[in-house]
Design an enzyme around this catalytic site. Structure first.
Site, PDB file in Angstrom:
ATOM      1  N   ARG A 137       6.395  -1.654   1.767  1.00  8.04           N
ATOM      2  CA  ARG A 137       5.297  -3.060   1.579  1.00  8.04           C
ATOM      3  C   ARG A 137       6.412  -4.311   0.978  1.00  8.04           C
ATOM      4  O   ARG A 137       6.200  -3.443  -0.965  1.00  8.04           O
ATOM      5  CB  ARG A 137       4.142  -2.458   1.282  1.00  8.04           C
ATOM      6  CG  ARG A 137       2.697  -2.930   2.595  1.00  8.04           C
ATOM      7  CD  ARG A 137       1.576  -2.901   2.017  1.00  8.04           C
ATOM      8  NE  ARG A 137       0.911  -2.641   0.151  1.00  8.04           N
ATOM      9  CZ  ARG A 137      -0.216  -2.921  -0.045  1.00  8.04           C
ATOM     10  NH1 ARG A 137      -1.090  -3.820   0.797  1.00  8.04           N
ATOM     11  NH2 ARG A 137      -0.368  -2.748  -1.360  1.00  8.04           N
ATOM     12  N   ASP A 181      -1.922   4.031  -5.637  1.00  7.87           N
ATOM     13  CA  ASP A 181      -0.844   4.312  -4.707  1.00  7.87           C
ATOM     14  C   ASP A 181      -1.114   5.702  -3.929  1.00  7.87           C
ATOM     15  O   ASP A 181      -0.447   6.404  -5.309  1.00  7.87           O
ATOM     16  CB  ASP A 181       0.172   4.037  -5.583  1.00  7.87           C
ATOM     17  CG  ASP A 181       1.153   4.016  -4.599  1.00  7.87           C
ATOM     18  OD1 ASP A 181       1.790   4.573  -3.862  1.00  7.87           O
ATOM     19  OD2 ASP A 181       2.692   2.425  -5.268  1.00  7.87           O
ATOM     20  N   ASP A 198       2.275   7.378  -4.694  1.00  5.62           N
ATOM     21  CA  ASP A 198       2.799   7.867  -6.442  1.00  5.62           C
ATOM     22  C   ASP A 198       2.001   8.336  -6.860  1.00  5.62           C
ATOM     23  O   ASP A 198       2.816   9.417  -7.272  1.00  5.62           O
ATOM     24  CB  ASP A 198       2.563   5.700  -6.998  1.00  5.62           C
ATOM     25  CG  ASP A 198       3.279   5.274  -7.304  1.00  5.62           C
ATOM     26  OD1 ASP A 198       4.780   5.404  -6.781  1.00  5.62           O
ATOM     27  OD2 ASP A 198       3.930   3.871  -7.513  1.00  5.62           O
ATOM     28  N   THR A 232       5.376  -9.900  -0.930  1.00  2.69           N
ATOM     29  CA  THR A 232       4.533 -10.467   0.563  1.00  2.69           C
ATOM     30  C   THR A 232       3.286  -9.810   1.187  1.00  2.69           C
ATOM     31  O   THR A 232       2.540 -10.367   2.093  1.00  2.69           O
ATOM     32  CB  THR A 232       5.618 -10.809   1.442  1.00  2.69           C
ATOM     33  OG1 THR A 232       6.384  -9.612   1.844  1.00  2.69           O
ATOM     34  CG2 THR A 232       6.694 -11.520   1.090  1.00  2.69           C
TER      35      THR A 232
END
Ligand code: PRP
Ligand code: URA
Length: 208
Positions: A103, A199, A202, A107
């Site tokens: 991603r 995340d 991560d 944006t």
């Protein structure tokens, strides 16, 4: 909501709670992702087609079944990788086709960086594996790729979905069932699912 299947299994809810916990370390996080993925895949494959198969037991013969469909697991890199092993244990003859998407942080649109699908489809059913359905951009793009490849039956198997991502998938691909461990509240201004788990990539790979 049509075609949305949030899990109601207490084991899934228990493990998901541990997964959300910010104190869960990457090793435990990976274990939980693998375990929840297996439970979710069990739920998501309840309608797989079978054909009759004769089998000899030690006592007599009887008619059982065998799976008819050729299954492809499609993890979206990176975070979907952690879901593969758990699902593969249930369906060891599945093929695994990786799709690389990240991603764009600004944006929030998906950027494709890896796709080695052969020209002709080699499977009849694909399970898209990705823990997070946030804006839905990554899932929609992956489903686009798989439909262009020629796969007729596709399912999304995830851990946490935001209402925004679910709506995006339903708009773009209303035919694709969405199996989730939980549906969360909303996305924050950075496109993260709230309450979510942070995340997913991560936290699995210790890169946060
Ligand atoms: C995460 C996640 C999904 C995507 C979801 O991947 O694993 O693929 O974001 O967001 P979306 O629904 O808004 O598209 P990320 O881009 O962080 O890459 P990573 O797995 O490599 O960390
Ligand atoms: N990707 C993640 O890993 N987590 C989110 O909350 C949203 C996208």
């Amino acid at each position: 909501m049509a075609n949305i299947f949030p899990s109601s299994h207490p084991l899934v809810a228990h493990k998901l709670t541990r997964l959300r916990d910010k104190n869960t370390n990457p090793k435990k996080f990976r274990e939980l992702v693998r375990e929840i993925a297996a439970l979710m895949a069990y739920e998501a494959t309840a309608d797989l087609q079978t054909v009759p198969r004769e089998v000899e037991t030690p006592l007599t013969s009887c008619t059982g079944v065998e799976l008819q469909e050729k299954i492809g697991l499609v993890p979206i890199l990176r975070a979907g990788l952690g879901m593969v092993e758990g699902v593969w244990e249930l369906m060891p003859s599945s093929e695994v086709w990786h799709i690389g998407l990240y991603r764009d942080e600004r944006t929030l649109k998906p950027v494709e960086y890896y796709n080695k699908l052969p020209i002709e489809p080699t499977v009849s059913v694909c399970l898209i594996l990705d823990p997070m359905l946030a804006t839905g951009g990554s899932a929609v793009a992956t489903a686009d790729v798989l439909k262009r490849w020629g796969v007729k039956k596709i399912k999304f198997v995830g851990l946490i979905g935001a209402p925004e991502g679910i709506a995006a998938m339903q708009k773009a691909h209303p035919d694709i069932p969405i199996h989730l461990a939980a549906i969360d509240d909303h996305l924050n201004e950075h496109g993260y699912i709230v309450p979510g788990l942070g995340d997913a990539g991560d936290r699995q790979f210790g890169t946060g």
